[in-house]
Write an enzyme that holds these catalytic residues in place. Structure first.
Site, PDB file in Angstrom:
ATOM      1  N   HIS A 302       0.852  -1.187   0.000  1.00  0.00           N
ATOM      2  CA  HIS A 302       0.000   0.000   0.000  1.00  0.00           C
ATOM      3  C   HIS A 302       0.882   1.229   0.000  1.00  0.00           C
ATOM      4  CE1 HIS A 302      -3.193   2.789   1.091  1.00  0.00           C
ATOM      5  NE2 HIS A 302      -4.021   1.853   0.705  1.00  0.00           N
ATOM      6  N   ASP A 359      -8.009  -5.275  -0.012  1.00  0.00           N
ATOM      7  CA  ASP A 359      -8.505  -6.123  -1.086  1.00  0.00           C
ATOM      8  C   ASP A 359      -8.147  -7.584  -0.929  1.00  0.00           C
ATOM      9  OD1 ASP A 359      -9.771  -4.134  -2.518  1.00  0.00           O
ATOM     10  OD2 ASP A 359      -7.884  -3.447  -3.365  1.00  0.00           O
TER      11      ASP A 359
HETATM   12  N1  ACO Z   1       4.131  -7.775  -4.681  1.00  0.00           N
HETATM   13  C1  ACO Z   1       5.487  -7.779  -4.831  1.00  0.00           C
HETATM   14  N2  ACO Z   1       6.271  -6.697  -4.694  1.00  0.00           N
HETATM   15  C2  ACO Z   1       5.660  -5.545  -4.375  1.00  0.00           C
HETATM   16  C3  ACO Z   1       4.269  -5.448  -4.201  1.00  0.00           C
HETATM   17  C4  ACO Z   1       3.501  -6.622  -4.356  1.00  0.00           C
HETATM   18  N3  ACO Z   1       2.168  -6.601  -4.202  1.00  0.00           N
HETATM   19  N4  ACO Z   1       3.932  -4.175  -3.902  1.00  0.00           N
HETATM   20  C5  ACO Z   1       5.081  -3.487  -3.893  1.00  0.00           C
HETATM   21  N5  ACO Z   1       6.123  -4.310  -4.186  1.00  0.00           N
HETATM   22  C6  ACO Z   1       7.559  -3.946  -4.210  1.00  0.00           C
HETATM   23  C7  ACO Z   1       7.921  -3.191  -5.485  1.00  0.00           C
HETATM   24  O1  ACO Z   1       8.377  -4.059  -6.491  1.00  0.00           O
HETATM   25  C8  ACO Z   1       8.987  -2.260  -4.962  1.00  0.00           C
HETATM   26  O2  ACO Z   1      10.179  -2.991  -4.827  1.00  0.00           O
HETATM   27  P1  ACO Z   1      11.612  -2.268  -5.096  1.00  0.00           P
HETATM   28  O3  ACO Z   1      11.717  -1.188  -4.054  1.00  0.00           O
HETATM   29  O4  ACO Z   1      12.629  -3.345  -4.946  1.00  0.00           O
HETATM   30  O5  ACO Z   1      11.530  -1.727  -6.498  1.00  0.00           O
HETATM   31  C9  ACO Z   1       8.539  -1.899  -3.561  1.00  0.00           C
HETATM   32  O6  ACO Z   1       7.757  -3.028  -3.132  1.00  0.00           O
HETATM   33  C10 ACO Z   1       7.693  -0.625  -3.470  1.00  0.00           C
HETATM   34  O7  ACO Z   1       6.623  -0.728  -4.405  1.00  0.00           O
HETATM   35  P2  ACO Z   1       6.015   0.504  -5.188  1.00  0.00           P
HETATM   36  O8  ACO Z   1       5.316   0.014  -6.401  1.00  0.00           O
HETATM   37  O9  ACO Z   1       7.061   1.565  -5.374  1.00  0.00           O
HETATM   38  O10 ACO Z   1       4.976   1.048  -4.114  1.00  0.00           O
HETATM   39  P3  ACO Z   1       3.802   2.048  -4.401  1.00  0.00           P
HETATM   40  O11 ACO Z   1       3.544   2.746  -3.146  1.00  0.00           O
HETATM   41  O12 ACO Z   1       4.081   2.878  -5.617  1.00  0.00           O
HETATM   42  O13 ACO Z   1       2.579   1.074  -4.814  1.00  0.00           O
HETATM   43  C11 ACO Z   1       0.780  -0.430  -4.657  1.00  0.00           C
HETATM   44  C12 ACO Z   1       1.603   0.663  -3.948  1.00  0.00           C
HETATM   45  C13 ACO Z   1       0.330   0.071  -6.059  1.00  0.00           C
HETATM   46  C14 ACO Z   1      -0.494  -0.698  -3.852  1.00  0.00           C
HETATM   47  C15 ACO Z   1       1.648  -1.703  -4.788  1.00  0.00           C
HETATM   48  O14 ACO Z   1       2.003  -2.178  -3.505  1.00  0.00           O
HETATM   49  C16 ACO Z   1       0.958  -2.812  -5.578  1.00  0.00           C
HETATM   50  O15 ACO Z   1       1.048  -2.827  -6.808  1.00  0.00           O
HETATM   51  N6  ACO Z   1       0.233  -3.744  -4.890  1.00  0.00           N
HETATM   52  C17 ACO Z   1      -0.530  -4.764  -5.578  1.00  0.00           C
HETATM   53  C18 ACO Z   1      -1.837  -4.191  -6.076  1.00  0.00           C
HETATM   54  C19 ACO Z   1      -2.828  -3.948  -4.948  1.00  0.00           C
HETATM   55  O16 ACO Z   1      -3.045  -4.810  -4.099  1.00  0.00           O
HETATM   56  N7  ACO Z   1      -3.465  -2.776  -5.013  1.00  0.00           N
HETATM   57  C20 ACO Z   1      -4.509  -2.394  -4.043  1.00  0.00           C
HETATM   58  C21 ACO Z   1      -4.023  -1.266  -3.166  1.00  0.00           C
HETATM   59  S1  ACO Z   1      -5.228  -0.934  -1.922  1.00  0.00           S
HETATM   60  C22 ACO Z   1      -6.404  -0.054  -2.718  1.00  0.00           C
HETATM   61  O17 ACO Z   1      -6.225   0.629  -3.657  1.00  0.00           O
HETATM   62  C23 ACO Z   1      -7.732  -0.173  -2.195  1.00  0.00           C
END
Ligand code: ACO
Length: 424
Positions: A302, A359
């Site tokens: 998140h 979610d």
């Molecule tokens: N699985 C694996 N790796 C992940 C995940 C995941 N679900 N989420 C983040 N990471 C990793 C990224 O690869 C990144 O790694 P790095 O630093 O080595 O490059 C690090 O964690 C940070 O991730 P970001 O994408 O920079 O984090 P951001 O804050 O931009 O994104 C998000 C947040 C979009 C929710 C992300 O965690 C994600 O894509 N999660 C899966 C989708 C999801 O469940 N979305 C629902 C969110 S809740 C809502 O909207 C109601």
């Protein structure tokens, strides 16, 4: 008042620091460009406060979420969704008389104009219900004129809340080819929605208390989450003084994406895929950590929570209760539990502070309730509606609101001479 100092090319500038009611500090850069000619650069807006808001407080490091000051755990345990909607939109808990009036108004505005049924008929059978929902939300503005007159603003708020559940249920009926079921005035907001979703003309339909309670909880937990992607979109569109219906339509589109509200559908599709692949959840955990795989563990991570999402905690417990009460046993729930267990012990997830989000468990509950996967995000939209409306209203009522218009750092070609087609 404290200030922050910035040194740019040897020159010192001072900016005021504003402090919120929970002592959150923000450096007020509103005069940054005028003073320095530079802009703030913050792709994804992770450090940018776009407004001041009194609706929802989140402390992502501690896993705290409060609606108008009330902890989400208390609201989830004690309130109805309609009461929560009133709180978010109007700023305080309703008295019994206020709640009765609100409920009555929501009941008497549930019908959509009969002509709108023709729109539903025009969509292909396989149309995603989120596309229909967004289009219909905007279409409401063709029937209900916009005005800044407070009574009309409020009437449109009621219409939006009341008609959205009819539209959501009709979009479902359309997707399965069944006749639309009209709203019933003797039912509660949630009871009426379930009736429009699941009743068929040939049978008498009895709402289940378990389903009503479960949906009440799910909608409350989704009701607001401060400046997330869809709410910011609602505010962005609304800042141009676009109507409530147009602004909410845009918010629905933003919510649809798989990185936002669309994640609840993606979680179930991911769990289904793991099950079809023999239930080997460790393989998918490895893929999630492999930077070359493009695979993410949906329902994890998140932007704001770097600790447990408090909504996910509540839903994890509720998933057990609802499945037990409905007598449903779902192998996907076991896969979800196993994934969560190994993720919470895994260095990759620990270092990046990736925890289950709202979610992760919501889809399993929706599934047990008999709600098809492509409707999950529609239900998220129904829950988020009072939050979007509250933010739109807060912004609309604030005379200091300016049109939202970010800047950019231009990285394209510098000036060059146009070459006529024949010479290229
Ligand atoms: N699985 C694996 N790796 C992940 C995940 C995941 N679900 N989420 C983040 N990471 C990793 C990224 O690869 C990144 O790694 P790095 O630093 O080595 O490059 C690090 O964690 C940070 O991730 P970001 O994408 O920079 O984090 P951001 O804050 O931009 O994104 C998000 C947040 C979009 C929710 C992300 O965690 C994600 O894509 N999660 C899966 C989708 C999801 O469940 N979305 C629902 C969110 S809740 C809502 O909207 C109601």
């Amino acid at each position: 008042m404290s200030t922050a100092k910035l040194i740019l090319e040897g020159q010192e500038y001072e900016f005021p620091v504003i402090v919120g009611s929970e002592n959150e500090a923000g450096i007020d850069f509103a005069s940054l460009r005028a003073k320095t000619k530079a802009i703030g650069f913050d792709p994804g807006y992770g450090n940018t406060g776009a407004c001041q808001s009194a609706i929802t407080y989140i402390d992502g490091d501690q896993g705290i979420l409060r609606y108008r000051g009330y902890p989400i755990e208390q609201v989830a345990a004690k309130a109805s969704f309609v009461e929560t909607a009133y709180l978010l939109i109007y700023g305080q808990l309703p008295t019994q008389a206020e709640l009765d009036k609100f409920q009555r108004e929501l009941t008497y505005h549930t019908l959509i104009h009969e002509d709108m049924k023709k729109f539903f008929e025009g969509y292909p059978a396989k149309a995603h219900p989120m596309a229909i929902l967004a289009a219909m939300a905007v279409s409401l503005s063709t029937y209900y004129p916009d005005s800044d007159e407070p009574d009309v603003v409020n009437l449109n708020i009621i219409r939006m809340m009341a008609k959205m559940k009819t539209i959501a249920a009709f979009s479902y009926k359309k997707s399965i080819g069944q006749p639309y079921v009209y709203p019933r005035n003797d039912l509660s907001y949630i009871g009426d929605f379930l009736h429009m979703m699941f009743a068929v003309p040939s049978e008498s339909y009895q709402n289940s208390d378990v389903l009503e309670r479960a949906l009440n909880l799910l909608l409350i937990l989704h009701a607001d989450h401060e400046q997330n992607c869809s709410t910011s979109t609602v505010r962005m569109v609304g800042s141009s003084r676009a109507s409530l219906f147009a602004s909410i339509g845009a918010g629905i589109c933003a919510l649809w994406g798989p990185l936002h509200g669309g994640a609840n559908q993606e979680v179930i599709e991911m769990l289904d895929m793991i099950q079809a692949d023999g239930g080997n959840y460790r393989k998918y955990m490895d893929m999630a950590k492999d930077k070359n795989s493009n695979f993410r563990l949906m329902g994890f991570g998140h932007r704001v929570y770097k600790n447990f999402d408090p909504r996910a905690k509540i839903l994890k417990q509720s998933a057990d209760e609802v499945l037990n009460a409905l007598g449903v046993s779902d192998p996907l729930l076991d896969i979800a539990r196993n994934l969560e267990e190994i993720a919470l012990k895994d260095d990759f997830f620990i270092q990046r502070k990736l925890y289950p989000n709202v979610d992760f468990y919501s889809g399993i509950i929706y599934r047990a309730m008999g709600i098809p996967t492509n409707m999950f995000t529609v239900l998220f939209a129904l829950g988020r509606l009072p939050g979007w409306i509250g933010h739109w209203k807060e912004m609309h009522d604030d005379p200091s609101t300016r049109i939202n218009r970010p800047r950019q750092i231009y990285t394209g070609a510098t000036e060059r001479q146009f070459v006529p087609l024949a010479e290229r």
